[in-house]
Motif scaffolding. Structure first.
Motif, PDB file in Angstrom:
ATOM      1  N   ILE A  40     -15.341   3.893 -10.584  1.00  0.00           N
ATOM      2  CA  ILE A  40     -14.920   2.554 -10.141  1.00  0.00           C
ATOM      3  C   ILE A  40     -13.403   2.437 -10.182  1.00  0.00           C
ATOM      4  CG2 ILE A  40     -15.001   0.086 -10.677  1.00  0.00           C
ATOM      5  CD1 ILE A  40     -17.835   0.555 -11.769  1.00  0.00           C
ATOM      6  N   PHE A  41     -12.803   2.948 -11.259  1.00  0.00           N
ATOM      7  CA  PHE A  41     -11.344   2.933 -11.409  1.00  0.00           C
ATOM      8  C   PHE A  41     -10.672   3.673 -10.248  1.00  0.00           C
ATOM      9  CE2 PHE A  41      -7.638   5.363 -13.101  1.00  0.00           C
ATOM     10  CZ  PHE A  41      -6.780   4.295 -13.294  1.00  0.00           C
ATOM     11  N   SER A  42     -11.169   4.865  -9.916  1.00  0.00           N
ATOM     12  CA  SER A  42     -10.587   5.654  -8.833  1.00  0.00           C
ATOM     13  C   SER A  42     -10.752   4.970  -7.480  1.00  0.00           C
ATOM     14  CB  SER A  42     -11.225   7.047  -8.787  1.00  0.00           C
ATOM     15  OG  SER A  42     -10.863   7.789  -9.919  1.00  0.00           O
ATOM     16  N   SER A  43     -11.855   4.227  -7.315  1.00  0.00           N
ATOM     17  CA  SER A  43     -12.090   3.508  -6.065  1.00  0.00           C
ATOM     18  C   SER A  43     -11.049   2.411  -5.870  1.00  0.00           C
ATOM     19  CB  SER A  43     -13.493   2.899  -6.060  1.00  0.00           C
ATOM     20  OG  SER A  43     -14.480   3.897  -6.230  1.00  0.00           O
ATOM     21  N   VAL A  44     -10.764   1.677  -6.948  1.00  0.00           N
ATOM     22  CA  VAL A  44      -9.739   0.625  -6.875  1.00  0.00           C
ATOM     23  C   VAL A  44      -8.361   1.250  -6.645  1.00  0.00           C
ATOM     24  CG1 VAL A  44      -8.655  -1.291  -8.111  1.00  0.00           C
ATOM     25  CG2 VAL A  44     -11.105  -0.873  -8.373  1.00  0.00           C
ATOM     26  N   ILE A  45      -8.120   2.388  -7.289  1.00  0.00           N
ATOM     27  CA  ILE A  45      -6.850   3.093  -7.108  1.00  0.00           C
ATOM     28  C   ILE A  45      -6.686   3.532  -5.650  1.00  0.00           C
ATOM     29  CG2 ILE A  45      -5.584   5.202  -7.693  1.00  0.00           C
ATOM     30  CD1 ILE A  45      -5.533   2.947  -9.822  1.00  0.00           C
ATOM     31  N   ASN A  46      -7.782   4.005  -5.041  1.00  0.00           N
ATOM     32  CA  ASN A  46      -7.730   4.393  -3.624  1.00  0.00           C
ATOM     33  C   ASN A  46      -7.341   3.212  -2.744  1.00  0.00           C
ATOM     34  OD1 ASN A  46      -8.316   7.149  -3.604  1.00  0.00           O
ATOM     35  ND2 ASN A  46     -10.498   6.792  -3.800  1.00  0.00           N
ATOM     36  N   PHE A  47      -7.816   2.037  -3.108  1.00  0.00           N
ATOM     37  CA  PHE A  47      -7.479   0.810  -2.387  1.00  0.00           C
ATOM     38  C   PHE A  47      -5.967   0.581  -2.419  1.00  0.00           C
ATOM     39  CE2 PHE A  47      -6.817  -3.782  -2.201  1.00  0.00           C
ATOM     40  CZ  PHE A  47      -7.620  -4.163  -1.136  1.00  0.00           C
ATOM     41  N   ILE A  48      -5.365   0.776  -3.600  1.00  0.00           N
ATOM     42  CA  ILE A  48      -3.922   0.571  -3.752  1.00  0.00           C
ATOM     43  C   ILE A  48      -3.125   1.695  -3.076  1.00  0.00           C
ATOM     44  CG2 ILE A  48      -2.040   0.349  -5.434  1.00  0.00           C
ATOM     45  CD1 ILE A  48      -4.115  -0.826  -7.378  1.00  0.00           C
ATOM     46  N   ILE A  49      -3.613   2.932  -3.211  1.00  0.00           N
ATOM     47  CA  ILE A  49      -2.938   4.071  -2.580  1.00  0.00           C
ATOM     48  C   ILE A  49      -2.898   3.904  -1.066  1.00  0.00           C
ATOM     49  CG2 ILE A  49      -3.046   6.571  -2.180  1.00  0.00           C
ATOM     50  CD1 ILE A  49      -2.151   5.846  -4.988  1.00  0.00           C
ATOM     51  N   ALA A  50      -3.923   3.225  -0.505  1.00  0.00           N
ATOM     52  CA  ALA A  50      -3.932   2.950   0.937  1.00  0.00           C
ATOM     53  C   ALA A  50      -2.702   2.126   1.327  1.00  0.00           C
ATOM     54  CB  ALA A  50      -5.210   2.208   1.327  1.00  0.00           C
ATOM     55  N   GLY A  51      -2.290   1.217   0.434  1.00  0.00           N
ATOM     56  CA  GLY A  51      -1.082   0.428   0.675  1.00  0.00           C
ATOM     57  C   GLY A  51       0.161   1.304   0.688  1.00  0.00           C
ATOM     58  N   TYR A  52       0.204   2.277  -0.228  1.00  0.00           N
ATOM     59  CA  TYR A  52       1.336   3.222  -0.275  1.00  0.00           C
ATOM     60  C   TYR A  52       1.401   4.035   1.018  1.00  0.00           C
ATOM     61  CZ  TYR A  52       3.875   7.483  -1.444  1.00  0.00           C
ATOM     62  OH  TYR A  52       4.742   8.555  -1.416  1.00  0.00           O
ATOM     63  N   ASN A  53       0.236   4.553   1.454  1.00  0.00           N
ATOM     64  CA  ASN A  53       0.196   5.349   2.688  1.00  0.00           C
ATOM     65  C   ASN A  53       0.591   4.517   3.908  1.00  0.00           C
ATOM     66  OD1 ASN A  53      -0.690   7.637   1.319  1.00  0.00           O
ATOM     67  ND2 ASN A  53      -2.849   7.125   1.578  1.00  0.00           N
ATOM     68  N   LEU A  54       0.320   3.210   3.841  1.00  0.00           N
ATOM     69  CA  LEU A  54       0.656   2.319   4.959  1.00  0.00           C
ATOM     70  C   LEU A  54       2.156   2.077   5.053  1.00  0.00           C
ATOM     71  CD1 LEU A  54      -0.299   0.332   7.209  1.00  0.00           C
ATOM     72  CD2 LEU A  54      -0.411  -1.420   5.420  1.00  0.00           C
ATOM     73  N   ILE A  55       2.813   1.845   3.925  1.00  0.00           N
ATOM     74  CA  ILE A  55       4.236   1.483   3.968  1.00  0.00           C
ATOM     75  C   ILE A  55       5.157   2.700   4.080  1.00  0.00           C
ATOM     76  CG2 ILE A  55       3.837  -0.638   2.661  1.00  0.00           C
ATOM     77  CD1 ILE A  55       5.039   0.752   0.206  1.00  0.00           C
ATOM     78  N   LEU A  56       4.657   3.878   3.734  1.00  0.00           N
ATOM     79  CA  LEU A  56       5.530   5.056   3.733  1.00  0.00           C
ATOM     80  C   LEU A  56       6.166   5.337   5.096  1.00  0.00           C
ATOM     81  CD1 LEU A  56       6.454   7.219   1.647  1.00  0.00           C
ATOM     82  CD2 LEU A  56       4.758   8.743   2.669  1.00  0.00           C
ATOM     83  N   PRO A  57       5.424   5.285   6.226  1.00  0.00           N
ATOM     84  CA  PRO A  57       6.072   5.534   7.524  1.00  0.00           C
ATOM     85  C   PRO A  57       7.162   4.521   7.878  1.00  0.00           C
ATOM     86  CG  PRO A  57       3.685   5.738   7.715  1.00  0.00           C
ATOM     87  CD  PRO A  57       3.964   5.144   6.375  1.00  0.00           C
ATOM     88  N   PHE A  58       7.138   3.359   7.208  1.00  0.00           N
ATOM     89  CA  PHE A  58       8.153   2.330   7.467  1.00  0.00           C
ATOM     90  C   PHE A  58       9.323   2.433   6.483  1.00  0.00           C
ATOM     91  CE2 PHE A  58       4.194   0.704   9.145  1.00  0.00           C
ATOM     92  CZ  PHE A  58       4.562   0.163  10.367  1.00  0.00           C
ATOM     93  N   SER A  59       9.341   3.494   5.675  1.00  0.00           N
ATOM     94  CA  SER A  59      10.370   3.623   4.631  1.00  0.00           C
ATOM     95  C   SER A  59      11.769   3.771   5.219  1.00  0.00           C
ATOM     96  CB  SER A  59      10.053   4.821   3.720  1.00  0.00           C
ATOM     97  OG  SER A  59       9.904   6.003   4.484  1.00  0.00           O
ATOM     98  N   THR A  60      11.879   4.328   6.429  1.00  0.00           N
ATOM     99  CA  THR A  60      13.197   4.456   7.068  1.00  0.00           C
ATOM    100  C   THR A  60      13.821   3.083   7.311  1.00  0.00           C
ATOM    101  OG1 THR A  60      12.568   6.538   8.120  1.00  0.00           O
ATOM    102  CG2 THR A  60      14.418   5.345   9.093  1.00  0.00           C
ATOM    103  N   TYR A  61      12.978   2.077   7.600  1.00  0.00           N
ATOM    104  CA  TYR A  61      13.461   0.705   7.811  1.00  0.00           C
ATOM    105  C   TYR A  61      13.681  -0.004   6.476  1.00  0.00           C
ATOM    106  CZ  TYR A  61      11.611   1.779  12.425  1.00  0.00           C
ATOM    107  OH  TYR A  61      11.337   2.379  13.624  1.00  0.00           O
ATOM    108  N   ALA A  62      12.809   0.282   5.499  1.00  0.00           N
ATOM    109  CA  ALA A  62      12.935  -0.356   4.183  1.00  0.00           C
ATOM    110  C   ALA A  62      14.187   0.126   3.451  1.00  0.00           C
ATOM    111  CB  ALA A  62      11.687  -0.082   3.341  1.00  0.00           C
ATOM    112  N   PHE A  63      14.497   1.418   3.597  1.00  0.00           N
ATOM    113  CA  PHE A  63      15.675   2.001   2.946  1.00  0.00           C
ATOM    114  C   PHE A  63      16.655   2.430   4.050  1.00  0.00           C
ATOM    115  CE2 PHE A  63      11.998   2.682   0.218  1.00  0.00           C
ATOM    116  CZ  PHE A  63      12.439   2.168  -0.993  1.00  0.00           C
ATOM    117  N   SER A  64      17.193   1.444   4.746  1.00  0.00           N
ATOM    118  CA  SER A  64      18.031   1.707   5.921  1.00  0.00           C
ATOM    119  C   SER A  64      19.516   1.743   5.552  1.00  0.00           C
ATOM    120  CB  SER A  64      17.789   0.629   6.978  1.00  0.00           C
ATOM    121  OG  SER A  64      18.083  -0.652   6.455  1.00  0.00           O
ATOM    122  N   GLY A  65      20.317   2.099   6.560  1.00  0.00           N
ATOM    123  CA  GLY A  65      21.766   2.104   6.367  1.00  0.00           C
ATOM    124  C   GLY A  65      22.300   3.399   5.804  1.00  0.00           C
ATOM    125  N   THR A  66      21.513   4.469   5.832  1.00  0.00           N
ATOM    126  CA  THR A  66      21.974   5.768   5.341  1.00  0.00           C
ATOM    127  C   THR A  66      21.882   6.793   6.477  1.00  0.00           C
ATOM    128  OG1 THR A  66      19.765   6.425   4.587  1.00  0.00           O
ATOM    129  CG2 THR A  66      21.155   5.241   3.011  1.00  0.00           C
TER     130      THR A  66
END
Length: 399
Positions: free
Chosen positions: A223-249
């Motif tokens: 159950i713990f790993s299932s909830v963690i997978n839910f949160i990791i999905a958020g990490y995988n979602l925002i990672l491709p947008f990291s160039t915009y989140a950490f911009s100006g370099t």
């Protein structure tokens, strides 16, 4: 003789895993490029990817039940043989005018085959590896997989360029045949006790769920790993947008972070093999808290240094601890699950993991501003919060 057989088993499993991993990567790369470059590329590619997810969820439970009631080595061999034959037939006999649609159908067929193969593959480790060496073997396997993950895309691109899509599929079929042959030659150390009692497949699946509810030590971690997978999905979602989140370099954050992920995963897989004690639930909770701690300072460090290289150290550490967690989690389940139920337990784990990831993706898409660097801190705090709650619940259950 026993120790020689055990070492040969490890070598065969590692070789088979590396070949199979690259074969899967080559198949996905060739087909993704082919579909994305077609007239209705976006639509066809979305069907290609989503159909695999839904098919896996439907057939995972059946595959888990079968692996507990049939010879696991034969299941894996038949799956690899069938996959290789399908790839070969696709490359030789399918006409160009229906090739795109055939690829989607074949991918669904592969998802069904994988639903039978994956639980049997994870379950057979208890038969071919000494229990004390499970963690070490899992660590070596993950290290090899990380190496293939790093070098595989470049090699796949070169192969597809020189021998074409159909040639790549023939090579893919060969990889399946070699993988199946290596696993068929495994020496069984602890033979599987096949249940001769006649029961329906549905009842076998429910028995697996019933076993999991009774074994609360494993249930809490699942159950713990299932909830963690839910949160990791958020990490995988925002990672491709990291160039915009950490911009100006000058450096593109997404490219730097992908490299950091590979390095962190490789280091984590190597370090996991140095852990001599068997994994415990508390160790898993602590590892996930360390994952959370790694993500929290990302925005603050960027505001202070304005360097994506510095932030990438946090990303590397996150993936290092996540890699260790994944290996320790797999070993934990393999050690603490009864052999006669292990296939069904893994099928439940695979299905829940697949289900939670899309829900997490859609949830965080609505909750987050995907270009906000503080999303990383929020996810880190969420991982720590879930870990602390799970640790408290687990302690309460044990008491």
């Amino acid at each position: 003789m026993f120790f020689a057989s055990r070492e040969k088993n490890t070598a065969k499993v590692i070789s088979s895993s590396a070949i199979s991993k690259f074969g899967d990567m080559l198949f996905d790369y060739v087909n993704s490029v082919l579909l994305s470059g077609s007239k209705n590329g976006g639509w066809l590619l979305s069907i290609y990817q989503s159909s695999e997810v839904f098919t896996s969820v439907l057939f995972n439970f059946l595959g888990g039940a079968l692996s507990d009631y049939k010879n696991r080595k034969n299941i894996i061999f038949i799956c690899d043989l069938f996959s290789g034959s399908v790839c070969f037939l696709l490359s030789i006999f399918i006409p160009d005018d229906v090739f795109l649609y055939a690829v989607i159908v074949i991918n669904i067929v592969f998802a069904i085959i994988s639903s039978f193969r994956s639980p049997a593959y994870k379950a057979i480790f208890r038969e071919i590896v000494n229990e004390n060496n499970l963690g070490k073997v899992n660590s070596i396997l993950e290290t090899v997989n990380e190496i293939v993950q790093i070098g595989g895309p470049t090699l796949a691109l070169m192969i597809a360029k020189f021998i074409g899509n159909r040639g790549a599929l023939i090579l893919d079929s060969i990889s399946f045949f070699i993988s199946g042959f290596l696993l068929q030659k495994l020496f069984i150390i602890s033979p599987q006790k096949l249940n001769t009692k006649k029961t329906t497949t549905i009842s076998q699946i429910f028995q697996g769920f019933h076993y999991l509810t009774l074994n609360r030590n494993i249930m809490v971690i699942v159950i713990f790993s299932s909830v963690i997978n839910f949160i990791i999905a958020g990490y995988n979602l925002i990672l491709p947008f990291s160039t915009y989140a950490f911009s100006g370099t000058k450096l593109k954050a997404y490219a730097v972070f992908l490299t950091a992920e590979s390095v962190g995963g490789l280091v984590g897989a190597s370090l996991s093999g140095l852990m001599k004690k068997d994994p415990s639930s508390n160790k898993l909770f602590i590892l996930m808290m360390l994952c959370g701690l790694s993500l929290i300072p990302c925005p603050q460090l960027f505001l202070l240094t304005h360097s994506v290289i510095v932030v990438s150290v946090c990303i590397a550490m996150f993936n290092m601890f996540l890699g260790i967690y994944n290996i320790q989690f797999m070993t934990f389940v393999q050690i603490n699950t009864k052999v006669e139920y292990i296939g069904r337990v893994f099928s439940i784990i695979f299905s829940i993991a697949i289900l939670f990831m899309p829900f997490g993706t859609f949830f965080f898409k609505f909750v987050f501003n995907l270009k906000n660097q503080f999303d990383y801190s929020f996810l880190g705090l969420s991982l720590i919060f879930i870990s602390l709650i799970s640790m408290t619940v687990n302690k309460f259950i044990k008491n």
